[in-house]
Design a protein around this motif. Structure first.
Motif, mmCIF file in Angstrom:
data_model
loop_
_atom_site.group_PDB
_atom_site.id
_atom_site.type_symbol
_atom_site.label_atom_id
_atom_site.label_comp_id
_atom_site.label_asym_id
_atom_site.label_seq_id
_atom_site.Cartn_x
_atom_site.Cartn_y
_atom_site.Cartn_z
ATOM 1 N N ARG A 1 0.826 -1.211 0.000
ATOM 2 C CA ARG A 1 0.000 0.000 0.000
ATOM 3 C C ARG A 1 0.861 1.262 0.000
ATOM 4 O O ARG A 1 0.550 2.235 -0.674
ATOM 5 N N ALA A 2 1.941 1.253 0.757
ATOM 6 C CA ALA A 2 2.831 2.419 0.810
ATOM 7 C C ALA A 2 3.458 2.687 -0.555
ATOM 8 O O ALA A 2 3.525 3.838 -1.002
ATOM 9 N N THR A 3 3.891 1.632 -1.224
ATOM 10 C CA THR A 3 4.473 1.784 -2.559
ATOM 11 C C THR A 3 3.436 2.310 -3.541
ATOM 12 O O THR A 3 3.701 3.241 -4.308
ATOM 13 N N THR A 4 2.242 1.732 -3.492
ATOM 14 C CA THR A 4 1.176 2.151 -4.403
ATOM 15 C C THR A 4 0.758 3.584 -4.124
ATOM 16 O O THR A 4 0.483 4.352 -5.043
ATOM 17 N N ASP B 1 -15.409 11.600 -12.004
ATOM 18 C CA ASP B 1 -15.998 10.353 -11.531
ATOM 19 C C ASP B 1 -14.929 9.414 -10.994
ATOM 20 O O ASP B 1 -13.742 9.698 -11.058
ATOM 21 N N LEU B 2 -15.374 8.264 -10.508
ATOM 22 C CA LEU B 2 -14.486 7.224 -10.022
ATOM 23 C C LEU B 2 -13.471 6.866 -11.108
ATOM 24 O O LEU B 2 -13.831 6.724 -12.271
ATOM 25 N N PHE B 3 -12.186 6.771 -10.734
ATOM 26 C CA PHE B 3 -11.154 6.390 -11.701
ATOM 27 C C PHE B 3 -10.108 5.523 -11.042
ATOM 28 O O PHE B 3 -10.028 5.437 -9.825
ATOM 29 N N ARG B 4 -9.320 4.836 -11.868
ATOM 30 C CA ARG B 4 -8.357 3.843 -11.408
ATOM 31 C C ARG B 4 -6.935 4.333 -11.651
ATOM 32 O O ARG B 4 -6.632 4.856 -12.709
ATOM 33 N N LEU B 5 -6.059 4.137 -10.660
ATOM 34 C CA LEU B 5 -4.633 4.425 -10.788
ATOM 35 C C LEU B 5 -3.848 3.296 -10.150
ATOM 36 O O LEU B 5 -4.328 2.695 -9.198
ATOM 37 N N PRO B 6 -2.648 2.981 -10.536
ATOM 38 C CA PRO B 6 -2.097 3.427 -11.806
ATOM 39 C C PRO B 6 -2.882 2.828 -12.956
ATOM 40 O O PRO B 6 -3.513 1.790 -12.819
ATOM 41 N N GLY B 7 -2.835 3.517 -14.080
ATOM 42 C CA GLY B 7 -3.585 3.071 -15.249
ATOM 43 C C GLY B 7 -3.124 1.701 -15.722
ATOM 44 O O GLY B 7 -1.962 1.347 -15.595
ATOM 45 N N GLY C 1 2.275 10.368 -7.549
ATOM 46 C CA GLY C 1 2.986 10.779 -8.762
ATOM 47 C C GLY C 1 2.044 10.924 -9.950
ATOM 48 O O GLY C 1 2.138 11.877 -10.729
ATOM 49 N N GLU C 2 1.100 9.991 -10.074
ATOM 50 C CA GLU C 2 0.152 10.068 -11.190
ATOM 51 C C GLU C 2 -0.837 11.216 -11.013
ATOM 52 O O GLU C 2 -1.245 11.831 -11.999
ATOM 53 N N LEU C 3 -1.217 11.529 -9.778
ATOM 54 C CA LEU C 3 -2.077 12.703 -9.548
ATOM 55 C C LEU C 3 -1.334 13.977 -9.961
ATOM 56 O O LEU C 3 -1.926 14.878 -10.557
ATOM 57 N N ASP D 1 0.942 14.108 -12.259
ATOM 58 C CA ASP D 1 1.019 14.066 -13.727
ATOM 59 C C ASP D 1 -0.248 14.583 -14.399
ATOM 60 O O ASP D 1 -0.196 15.031 -15.543
ATOM 61 N N HIS D 2 -1.389 14.508 -13.726
ATOM 62 C CA HIS D 2 -2.634 15.045 -14.300
ATOM 63 C C HIS D 2 -2.494 16.542 -14.610
ATOM 64 O O HIS D 2 -3.195 17.068 -15.462
ATOM 65 N N HIS D 3 -1.581 17.212 -13.897
ATOM 66 C CA HIS D 3 -1.376 18.653 -14.064
ATOM 67 C C HIS D 3 -0.243 18.981 -15.036
ATOM 68 O O HIS D 3 0.037 20.146 -15.293
ATOM 69 N N SER D 4 0.427 17.975 -15.577
ATOM 70 C CA SER D 4 1.592 18.202 -16.438
ATOM 71 C C SER D 4 1.182 18.850 -17.759
ATOM 72 O O SER D 4 0.042 18.730 -18.199
ATOM 73 N N PRO D 5 2.115 19.537 -18.413
ATOM 74 C CA PRO D 5 1.822 20.143 -19.719
ATOM 75 C C PRO D 5 1.375 19.110 -20.767
ATOM 76 O O PRO D 5 0.577 19.420 -21.631
ATOM 77 N N GLU D 6 1.861 17.872 -20.651
ATOM 78 C CA GLU D 6 1.472 16.837 -21.599
ATOM 79 C C GLU D 6 0.008 16.424 -21.439
ATOM 80 O O GLU D 6 -0.614 15.943 -22.370
#
Length: 109
Positions: free
Chosen positions: A35-38, A66-72, A44-46, A48-53
């Motif tokens: 859980r700590a690793t995840t 809505d409900l979403f899954r990470l990591p993809g 990190g993925e949250l 990335d949602h704000h990244s220029p890409e």
């Protein structure tokens, strides 16, 4: 391990470090170390949602509403951890219900 996230204003298990949006986490059962690793991967993925890409939006609107899954997961759903632990698929049956018929004990006269 994947985690389901949902925006939450009340109970918040994790916050985006960029916009501060809180999320409720829904975990598969796992060890505290996993859980700590995840959790680190999800943070990190949250970010990335704000990244220029992705959107370059620094507001909570950068995250799915809505409900979403990470990591993809980009592979086949049949190879997800949950699917593998579920075991083989049930073979469909034409019998919809099984009725138990029992004999009533006869009364002695």
């Amino acid at each position: 391990m994947q985690v389901l996230l949902r925006r939450s204003e009340f109970r918040q298990d994790i916050h985006c470090s960029v916009c501060g949006q809180g999320f409720r986490l829904y975990w598969e059962s796992s060890s505290p170390a996993e859980r700590a690793t995840t959790r680190s991967i999800v943070l990190g993925e949250l970010r990335d949602h704000h990244s220029p890409e992705q959107s370059d939006d620094k507001t909570p609107a950068a995250h799915p509403f809505d409900l979403f899954r990470l990591p993809g997961w980009t592979g086949s759903p049949r190879f997800t951890r949950t699917a593998m632990l579920a075991g083989p698929a049930r073979i469909p049956s034409e019998i919809s219900k099984v009725v138990m018929i029992s004999r009533r004990a006869k009364k002695e006269r």
